[in-house]
Design an enzyme around this catalytic site. Structure first.
Site, PDB file in Angstrom:
ATOM      1  N   GLU A   1     -37.388  25.159  -2.685  1.00  0.00           N
ATOM      2  CA  GLU A   1     -38.588  25.557  -3.440  1.00  0.00           C
ATOM      3  C   GLU A   1     -39.009  24.423  -4.375  1.00  0.00           C
ATOM      4  OE1 GLU A   1     -40.990  27.998  -3.859  1.00  0.00           O
ATOM      5  OE2 GLU A   1     -41.642  26.757  -5.545  1.00  0.00           O
ATOM      6  N   GLN A   2     -40.297  24.095  -4.341  1.00  0.00           N
ATOM      7  CA  GLN A   2     -40.780  22.969  -5.155  1.00  0.00           C
ATOM      8  C   GLN A   2     -40.720  23.235  -6.662  1.00  0.00           C
ATOM      9  OE1 GLN A   2     -44.854  22.133  -4.210  1.00  0.00           O
ATOM     10  NE2 GLN A   2     -45.619  24.071  -5.000  1.00  0.00           N
TER      11      GLN A   2
ATOM     12  N   TYR B   1     -55.849  48.176 -10.684  1.00  0.00           N
ATOM     13  CA  TYR B   1     -54.776  49.170 -10.529  1.00  0.00           C
ATOM     14  C   TYR B   1     -53.665  48.867 -11.527  1.00  0.00           C
ATOM     15  CZ  TYR B   1     -53.220  45.395  -7.301  1.00  0.00           C
ATOM     16  OH  TYR B   1     -52.901  44.191  -6.734  1.00  0.00           O
TER      17      TYR B   1
ATOM     18  N   ASP C   1     -48.521  32.971   4.268  1.00  0.00           N
ATOM     19  CA  ASP C   1     -49.790  32.269   4.047  1.00  0.00           C
ATOM     20  C   ASP C   1     -49.847  30.915   4.752  1.00  0.00           C
ATOM     21  OD1 ASP C   1     -50.676  34.343   2.511  1.00  0.00           O
ATOM     22  OD2 ASP C   1     -50.684  33.253   0.602  1.00  0.00           O
TER      23      ASP C   1
HETATM   24  P1  FAD Z   1     -46.671  31.993  -1.528  1.00  0.00           P
HETATM   25  O1  FAD Z   1     -46.508  33.227  -2.299  1.00  0.00           O
HETATM   26  O2  FAD Z   1     -47.838  31.130  -1.821  1.00  0.00           O
HETATM   27  O3  FAD Z   1     -45.330  31.129  -1.717  1.00  0.00           O
HETATM   28  C1  FAD Z   1     -45.214  29.787  -1.264  1.00  0.00           C
HETATM   29  C2  FAD Z   1     -44.064  29.140  -2.025  1.00  0.00           C
HETATM   30  O4  FAD Z   1     -43.844  27.820  -1.461  1.00  0.00           O
HETATM   31  C3  FAD Z   1     -44.348  28.935  -3.495  1.00  0.00           C
HETATM   32  O5  FAD Z   1     -43.233  29.364  -4.240  1.00  0.00           O
HETATM   33  C4  FAD Z   1     -44.583  27.434  -3.619  1.00  0.00           C
HETATM   34  O6  FAD Z   1     -44.215  26.918  -4.878  1.00  0.00           O
HETATM   35  C5  FAD Z   1     -43.690  26.899  -2.509  1.00  0.00           C
HETATM   36  N1  FAD Z   1     -44.096  25.576  -1.983  1.00  0.00           N
HETATM   37  C6  FAD Z   1     -45.346  25.153  -1.713  1.00  0.00           C
HETATM   38  N2  FAD Z   1     -45.333  23.898  -1.228  1.00  0.00           N
HETATM   39  C7  FAD Z   1     -44.036  23.517  -1.193  1.00  0.00           C
HETATM   40  C8  FAD Z   1     -43.370  22.314  -0.781  1.00  0.00           C
HETATM   41  N3  FAD Z   1     -44.050  21.258  -0.304  1.00  0.00           N
HETATM   42  N4  FAD Z   1     -42.018  22.259  -0.875  1.00  0.00           N
HETATM   43  C9  FAD Z   1     -41.303  23.324  -1.341  1.00  0.00           C
HETATM   44  N5  FAD Z   1     -41.888  24.481  -1.753  1.00  0.00           N
HETATM   45  C10 FAD Z   1     -43.231  24.576  -1.665  1.00  0.00           C
HETATM   46  N6  FAD Z   1     -51.451  36.966  -4.475  1.00  0.00           N
HETATM   47  C11 FAD Z   1     -52.070  38.035  -5.031  1.00  0.00           C
HETATM   48  O7  FAD Z   1     -52.539  38.907  -4.304  1.00  0.00           O
HETATM   49  N7  FAD Z   1     -52.181  38.170  -6.400  1.00  0.00           N
HETATM   50  C12 FAD Z   1     -51.676  37.223  -7.239  1.00  0.00           C
HETATM   51  O8  FAD Z   1     -51.796  37.356  -8.447  1.00  0.00           O
HETATM   52  C13 FAD Z   1     -51.022  36.088  -6.696  1.00  0.00           C
HETATM   53  N8  FAD Z   1     -50.500  35.129  -7.480  1.00  0.00           N
HETATM   54  C14 FAD Z   1     -49.854  34.073  -6.934  1.00  0.00           C
HETATM   55  C15 FAD Z   1     -49.300  33.112  -7.771  1.00  0.00           C
HETATM   56  C16 FAD Z   1     -48.610  32.014  -7.229  1.00  0.00           C
HETATM   57  C17 FAD Z   1     -48.037  30.985  -8.164  1.00  0.00           C
HETATM   58  C18 FAD Z   1     -48.481  31.872  -5.825  1.00  0.00           C
HETATM   59  C19 FAD Z   1     -47.738  30.692  -5.221  1.00  0.00           C
HETATM   60  C20 FAD Z   1     -49.036  32.833  -4.985  1.00  0.00           C
HETATM   61  C21 FAD Z   1     -49.726  33.930  -5.512  1.00  0.00           C
HETATM   62  N9  FAD Z   1     -50.292  34.923  -4.715  1.00  0.00           N
HETATM   63  C22 FAD Z   1     -50.923  35.999  -5.282  1.00  0.00           C
HETATM   64  C23 FAD Z   1     -50.241  34.817  -3.244  1.00  0.00           C
HETATM   65  C24 FAD Z   1     -49.311  35.812  -2.623  1.00  0.00           C
HETATM   66  O9  FAD Z   1     -48.052  35.777  -3.253  1.00  0.00           O
HETATM   67  C25 FAD Z   1     -49.206  35.449  -1.147  1.00  0.00           C
HETATM   68  O10 FAD Z   1     -50.481  35.577  -0.559  1.00  0.00           O
HETATM   69  C26 FAD Z   1     -48.279  36.350  -0.354  1.00  0.00           C
HETATM   70  O11 FAD Z   1     -47.227  36.867  -1.131  1.00  0.00           O
HETATM   71  C27 FAD Z   1     -47.676  35.584   0.815  1.00  0.00           C
HETATM   72  O12 FAD Z   1     -46.690  34.753   0.287  1.00  0.00           O
HETATM   73  P2  FAD Z   1     -46.068  33.440   0.904  1.00  0.00           P
HETATM   74  O13 FAD Z   1     -44.597  33.547   0.628  1.00  0.00           O
HETATM   75  O14 FAD Z   1     -46.513  33.221   2.290  1.00  0.00           O
HETATM   76  O15 FAD Z   1     -46.718  32.270   0.038  1.00  0.00           O
END
Ligand code: FAD
Length: 402
Positions: free
Chosen positions: A35-36, A217, A295
């Site tokens: 994790e970054q 909500y 995502d």
């Molecule tokens: P994400 O939740 O985006 O997680 C991706 C993770 O990968 C993050 O922790 C990021 O720091 C890490 N990362 C990115 N690039 C690198 C790299 N090069 N090397 C190592 N690690 C890396 N959705 C909502 O609906 N409401 C919100 O309020 C909301 N707030 C959010 C706040 C943040 C800081 C983030 C990152 C996302 C947020 N989201 C929010 C998005 C939501 O969490 C996602 O759409 C959903 O949960 C899918 O998550 P994911 O794990 O695919 O991606």
């Protein structure tokens, strides 16, 4: 000779990455999450967990940890932007739960992330590890970090969000599609909102108006109100979870709206603001020993409330398919995962775009027709909320249970 455990590197410790790691470990794999961020303190506002996502959290063993803070809204209520007239109302606590076999939760993103982290154990997460590149050979993959270090794995899962470095590295730069809108979000302490009488009950509110909509909500055991306000703005193009907006500008954008909406905005301090982008569905998520999830694989607009839910479905399905695989079965397992998940997430990417238009129709015949259609919403959305991502897997692709 004893079979070696599969070594999987998960890039990204968001909801998708942490859920994947828990699932893979449950199926016998050795997993590290890179994790970054320097620490996973849990950022973000609120998210909605539908029955389909709840089932995945249950599979991962983290629902008990969230029971205390997650809210079960009594109903979803659609209101007219100006008059406050109720246009449609659907029970969430009772009939939804009975129909779809799991509750509808509204919860802080941070709470879900922390519950997953707790279940996984911090020892399996490497914070401060920013991935810059992934290389692979026939029998393994090497991850390169921004600080010059490296790690080896049999398989790599890019769960690194909308700006995925893994996706860009494997498939080249993406074409982000700008919606021409911004999302403002905030968590407002309920104690500042005592005068908004509608908030006495836990409800998922959807206020629809011309060119804008406003969703609110409760989360955090009802102590905070989460809102998402979507407004048109072609000039603001910053796609970031860390940028702040201005409540004054937001208030201006909602001038003439019902006091329910304007009072909440007034109480919001400095809301977060992000320009809303998505991407066209990717033709492929996997290449060799590397795949994408959440995502990173299928960025979608927030208008179905399915971003976190789809990441959870991906995670549990990938863990089931990949976790029990041998090192030389990785490529086939990743292809199977992708085939299982791509059609559904593609529909949700498209549907999320369509909802934006439908939520923001100008007053008139089209909005009237939409309001009539809102009555059949539970049936229209059953394919999303009633879905069980594990039972949907064909028996031959589902592998063994944890
Ligand atoms: P994400 O939740 O985006 O997680 C991706 C993770 O990968 C993050 O922790 C990021 O720091 C890490 N990362 C990115 N690039 C690198 C790299 N090069 N090397 C190592 N690690 C890396 N959705 C909502 O609906 N409401 C919100 O309020 C909301 N707030 C959010 C706040 C943040 C800081 C983030 C990152 C996302 C947020 N989201 C929010 C998005 C939501 O969490 C996602 O759409 C959903 O949960 C899918 O998550 P994911 O794990 O695919 O991606």
């Amino acid at each position: 000779m004893a079979r070696r455990r599969l070594r999987v590197a998960v890039v990204g410790g968001g909801i998708g990455g942490l859920a994947t790691a828990i699932g893979l470990r449950g199926h016998g794999a050795e997993v590290v999450v890179h994790e970054q961020a320097a620490e996973l303190t849990g950022q973000g506002a609120g998210i909605a967990i539908g029955a389909n996502g709840h089932r995945m959290l249950r599979e991962l063993g983290v629902t008990a940890a969230l029971e205390g803070s997650a809210v079960r809204p009594a109903r979803a209520e659609f209101r007219n932007w100006r008059t406050g007239r109720t246009m449609a109302l659907h029970q969430l606590a009772g009939s939804y739960e009975e129909r779809f076999g799991a509750p509808y939760w509204t919860v802080e993103r941070a709470a879900v992330q922390q519950a997953l982290l707790h279940e996984l154990g911090e020892a399996q997460v490497r914070p401060g590890a920013r991935v810059s590149a992934v290389e692979q050979s026939a029998d393994g993959a090497v991850i390169r970090f921004a600080d010059g270090s490296e790690a080896e794995a049999d398989a790599v899962v890019g769960a690194d969000g909308i700006h995925s470095a893994v996706r860009n590295g494997v498939f080249g730069p993406d074409d982000a599609v700008f919606s021409g809108t911004s999302g403002y979000r905030a968590l407002v302490p309920m104690e500042r909102l005592g005068h908004v009488r509608e908030l006495a009950e836990p409800v998922l509110w959807l206020w629809l108006g011309p060119g804008r909509h406003f969703i609110a909500y409760p989360v955090a055991d009802g102590t905070l109100l989460n809102f998402l306000a979507v407004v048109p703005d072609r000039e603001w193009t910053v796609e970031s979870w860390a940028t702040e907006g201005s409540a004054t500008e937001l208030l201006r954008a909602f001038e003439g709206w019902h006091p329910f909406v304007t009072e909440i905005i007034r109480a919001s301090g400095r809301p977060g603001r992000w320009a809303l982008y998505d991407r066209e569905p990717q033709r492929a998520w996997s290449s060799g020993r590397v795949t994408l999830l959440g995502d990173a694989a299928h960025p979608m607009l927030p208008h179905h409330g399915q971003g976190a839910n789809q990441a959870l479905e991906d995670a549990v399905v990938l863990a089931r398919i990949l976790g029990g695989a041998d090192t030389d079965e990785v490529e086939q397992a990743l292809r199977t995962y992708e085939l299982a998940r791509r059609p559904r997430t593609r529909l949700l990417q498209r549907g999320s775009r369509q909802n934006a238009t439908c939520f923001q129709l100008p007053d008139g015949p089209e909005a009237d027709a939409r309001n009539i259609r809102l009555a059949s919403l539970p049936d229209d959305l059953a394919w999303i909320h009633g879905h069980d991502a594990l039972t949907a897997l064909q028996p031959e692709t589902s592998g063994s249970s944890a």
